[in-house]
Design a protein around this motif. Structure first.
Motif, short mmCIF file in Angstrom:
data_model
loop_
_atom_site.label_atom_id
_atom_site.label_comp_id
_atom_site.label_asym_id
_atom_site.label_seq_id
_atom_site.Cartn_x
_atom_site.Cartn_y
_atom_site.Cartn_z
N VAL A 150 -38.24 3.66 -8.56
CA VAL A 150 -37.30 3.88 -9.66
C VAL A 150 -37.29 2.67 -10.60
O VAL A 150 -37.24 2.82 -11.82
CB VAL A 150 -35.88 4.14 -9.12
N ARG A 151 -37.34 1.49 -10.05
CA ARG A 151 -37.27 0.28 -10.86
C ARG A 151 -38.44 0.19 -11.84
O ARG A 151 -38.26 -0.10 -13.03
CB ARG A 151 -37.24 -0.96 -9.96
N SER A 152 -39.66 0.45 -11.36
CA SER A 152 -40.82 0.39 -12.24
C SER A 152 -40.74 1.47 -13.32
O SER A 152 -41.09 1.22 -14.48
CB SER A 152 -42.11 0.58 -11.42
N MET A 153 -40.26 2.65 -12.95
CA MET A 153 -40.11 3.72 -13.94
C MET A 153 -39.15 3.30 -15.05
O MET A 153 -39.44 3.47 -16.23
CB MET A 153 -39.61 5.00 -13.25
N LEU A 154 -38.02 2.73 -14.66
CA LEU A 154 -37.02 2.31 -15.64
C LEU A 154 -37.57 1.22 -16.56
O LEU A 154 -37.34 1.24 -17.78
CB LEU A 154 -35.76 1.82 -14.94
N MET A 155 -38.28 0.27 -16.00
CA MET A 155 -38.82 -0.81 -16.82
C MET A 155 -39.89 -0.30 -17.78
O MET A 155 -39.93 -0.70 -18.96
CB MET A 155 -39.38 -1.92 -15.92
N ASN A 156 -40.73 0.61 -17.32
CA ASN A 156 -41.73 1.22 -18.21
C ASN A 156 -41.07 2.01 -19.32
O ASN A 156 -41.50 1.98 -20.48
CB ASN A 156 -42.66 2.13 -17.41
N TYR A 157 -40.01 2.73 -18.96
CA TYR A 157 -39.29 3.55 -19.94
C TYR A 157 -38.63 2.67 -21.00
O TYR A 157 -38.71 2.96 -22.20
CB TYR A 157 -38.24 4.39 -19.22
N ALA A 158 -37.98 1.62 -20.56
CA ALA A 158 -37.32 0.71 -21.49
C ALA A 158 -38.32 0.08 -22.46
O ALA A 158 -38.08 0.00 -23.67
CB ALA A 158 -36.58 -0.38 -20.72
N GLU A 159 -39.45 -0.35 -21.93
CA GLU A 159 -40.48 -0.96 -22.78
C GLU A 159 -41.01 0.04 -23.80
O GLU A 159 -41.18 -0.28 -24.98
CB GLU A 159 -41.62 -1.49 -21.92
N ALA A 160 -41.27 1.28 -23.36
CA ALA A 160 -41.78 2.31 -24.27
C ALA A 160 -40.77 2.63 -25.36
O ALA A 160 -41.13 2.78 -26.53
CB ALA A 160 -42.12 3.58 -23.48
N TYR A 161 -39.50 2.72 -24.99
CA TYR A 161 -38.45 3.04 -25.97
C TYR A 161 -38.29 1.91 -26.98
O TYR A 161 -38.26 2.15 -28.20
CB TYR A 161 -37.14 3.31 -25.25
N TYR A 162 -38.20 0.68 -26.50
CA TYR A 162 -38.03 -0.45 -27.42
C TYR A 162 -39.23 -0.58 -28.35
O TYR A 162 -39.08 -0.79 -29.56
CB TYR A 162 -37.82 -1.74 -26.64
N ASN A 163 -40.43 -0.43 -27.82
CA ASN A 163 -41.62 -0.52 -28.66
C ASN A 163 -41.65 0.58 -29.70
O ASN A 163 -42.10 0.36 -30.84
CB ASN A 163 -42.89 -0.45 -27.80
#
Length: 206
Positions: A91-104
């Motif tokens: 879950v942690r990796s998914m959330l971090m990937n999601y946050a990075e994609a959204y911010y970018n």
């Protein structure tokens, strides 16, 4: 080699689409530099290499150009889907990937987004389109968290609120850095990691 059946012959709709895209690109650049009002149709036509009559053949008015730019730029679902589509229990990796994609995705669209935030008071439909980005991000993340709960990877929680708080953190960070221009002590990678850990602790401690 056979020509693809989707290829439009020269002199037909292909040229019209190319012209339309040049107009949109010129409008995007000028609005970023001069604002909505400063990007006149005359200046757009000069930068796009067309005459004003051509602009009005493709768009009813300048506001229609703005609306089309925003519709184009607020479609972030494909970028977010790539970040969370993998089947994983991490879950942690998914959330971090999601946050990075959204911010970018926000940063890539910053010129048009800032213009639209400025013009939202004058154009209610612009505000409605602008709100699609955080709403889409909220909905997709909430659904993903629910799926991971049902798969046994997360305890039960209020995933709507969790997703909203998570997404809002990065939208506010974007506004601070690219619109308000405030000095931020926390860099984005650190913010992503810290916000992810806070969300997971909040769910685990329910």
């Amino acid at each position: 080699m056979n020509q693809s059946k989707n290829t439009v012959p020269q002199g037909g709709r292909g040229e019209e689409q190319e012209t339309r895209e040049r107009i949109l690109a010129a409008a995007r650049q000028l609005m970023a530099q001069k604002g909505y009002r400063g990007a006149t149709t005359r200046k757009i036509s000069e930068l796009a290499g067309v005459n004003e009559v051509t602009i009005f053949r493709h768009f009813k008015n300048k506001e229609c150009i703005l609306i089309e730019l925003l519709e184009e730029m607020t479609e972030i679902r494909p970028a977010l889907e790539r970040a969370i589509c993998a089947e994983t229990s991490d879950v942690r990796s998914m959330l971090m990937n999601y946050a990075e994609a959204y911010y970018n995705a926000l940063v890539e669209r910053k010129e048009v987004l800032i213009i639209c935030m400025i013009e939202a008071d004058n154009h209610p439909e612009v505000f409605d389109l602008l709100s699609r980005m955080p709403q889409t991000a909220d909905d997709m993340l909430s659904q993903k968290l629910q799926e991971m709960h049902e798969a046994g990877h997360l305890p039960k929680g209020d995933f709507n609120i969790a997703a909203h708080m998570f997404v809002s953190s990065f939208f506010h960070a974007f506004l601070g850095r690219h619109w308000v221009k405030v000095d931020c002590v926390i860099d984005i990678p650190t913010l992503i990691e810290g916000t992810t850990d806070i969300l997971l602790r909040g769910i685990d401690n329910r």
